[in-house]
Motif scaffolding. Structure first.
Motif, PDB file in Angstrom:
ATOM      1  N   GLU A 174       0.809  -1.209   0.000  1.00 47.28           N
ATOM      2  CA  GLU A 174       0.000   0.000   0.000  1.00 47.28           C
ATOM      3  C   GLU A 174       0.850   1.270   0.000  1.00 47.28           C
ATOM      4  O   GLU A 174       1.971   1.292   0.503  1.00 47.28           O
ATOM      5  N   PHE A 175       0.268   2.293  -0.565  1.00 50.10           N
ATOM      6  CA  PHE A 175       0.910   3.599  -0.648  1.00 50.10           C
ATOM      7  C   PHE A 175       1.047   4.214   0.748  1.00 50.10           C
ATOM      8  O   PHE A 175       0.128   4.141   1.563  1.00 50.10           O
ATOM      9  N   VAL A 176       2.203   4.845   0.992  1.00 48.90           N
ATOM     10  CA  VAL A 176       2.432   5.558   2.234  1.00 48.90           C
ATOM     11  C   VAL A 176       2.608   7.050   1.967  1.00 48.90           C
ATOM     12  O   VAL A 176       1.917   7.876   2.542  1.00 48.90           O
ATOM     13  N   ALA A 177       3.547   7.376   1.089  1.00 48.72           N
ATOM     14  CA  ALA A 177       3.832   8.783   0.814  1.00 48.72           C
ATOM     15  C   ALA A 177       4.627   8.897  -0.481  1.00 48.72           C
ATOM     16  O   ALA A 177       5.268   7.945  -0.912  1.00 48.72           O
ATOM     17  N   ARG A 181      -0.344   7.286  -6.446  1.00 54.49           N
ATOM     18  CA  ARG A 181      -0.500   6.427  -5.274  1.00 54.49           C
ATOM     19  C   ARG A 181      -0.599   4.956  -5.676  1.00 54.49           C
ATOM     20  O   ARG A 181      -0.738   4.089  -4.818  1.00 54.49           O
ATOM     21  N   ASN A 182      -0.525   4.701  -6.967  1.00 52.16           N
ATOM     22  CA  ASN A 182      -0.681   3.352  -7.502  1.00 52.16           C
ATOM     23  C   ASN A 182       0.682   2.693  -7.645  1.00 52.16           C
ATOM     24  O   ASN A 182       1.547   3.181  -8.379  1.00 52.16           O
ATOM     25  N   ARG A 183       0.872   1.569  -6.983  1.00 55.12           N
ATOM     26  CA  ARG A 183       2.183   0.917  -7.017  1.00 55.12           C
ATOM     27  C   ARG A 183       2.567   0.484  -8.430  1.00 55.12           C
ATOM     28  O   ARG A 183       3.761   0.377  -8.744  1.00 55.12           O
ATOM     29  N   ASN A 184       1.584   0.251  -9.276  1.00 59.75           N
ATOM     30  CA  ASN A 184       1.874  -0.194 -10.642  1.00 59.75           C
ATOM     31  C   ASN A 184       2.461   0.920 -11.507  1.00 59.75           C
ATOM     32  O   ASN A 184       2.945   0.656 -12.613  1.00 59.75           O
ATOM     33  N   ASP A 185       2.401   2.147 -11.029  1.00 62.93           N
ATOM     34  CA  ASP A 185       2.944   3.281 -11.780  1.00 62.93           C
ATOM     35  C   ASP A 185       4.416   3.538 -11.476  1.00 62.93           C
ATOM     36  O   ASP A 185       5.014   4.430 -12.065  1.00 62.93           O
TER      37      ASP A 185
END
Length: 123
Positions: free
Chosen positions: A46-49, A105-109
């Motif tokens: 998950e996104f943190v910052a 905020r998307n980890r895939n980016d």
């Protein structure tokens, strides 16, 4: 290729603080967006910052007011200052780099990832 190495994780009591660092090397660009993500056992990453080259920051709601992301472009290093830590912050924390100037905020980016550093918060 960009190589990211995190450091600064460890064991801390609830209410304590830690500062994570992420050193970037290789074909880095100061215009890259840098982000922190975390993954607890059995959960998705998950996104943190995140922080842009210009210093604009974005935080997850769960860490707002407690975590601060910053970067030193001259040192190719990004930091995550974590205060008022809670047991639910326990996870492996990953540094990531995204080519381009727009945050996400998307980890895939994100294009490059570090190996992660463990943060454990005891109650």
């Amino acid at each position: 290729q960009v190589h990211l190495v995190e450091s600064g994780g460890g064991l801390v009591q609830a209410g304590g603080s830690l500062r994570l660092s992420c050193a970037a090397s290789g074909r880095t660009s100061s215009s890259d967006v840098m982000g922190w993500f975390r993954q607890a056992p059995g959960s998705e990453r998950e996104f943190v910052a995140a922080i842009t080259w210009g210093g604009t920051t974005y935080n997850a709601v769960s860490v707002k007011g407690r975590f601060t992301i910053s970067r030193d472009n001259a040192k190719n290093t990004v930091y995550l200052q974590m205060n008022s830590l809670k047991p639910e912050d326990t996870a492996v924390y990953y540094c990531a780099a995204r080519r381009g100037i727009y945050s996400s905020r998307n980890r895939n980016d994100y294009d490059y990832w570090g190996q992660g550093t463990q943060v454990t918060v005891s109650s």
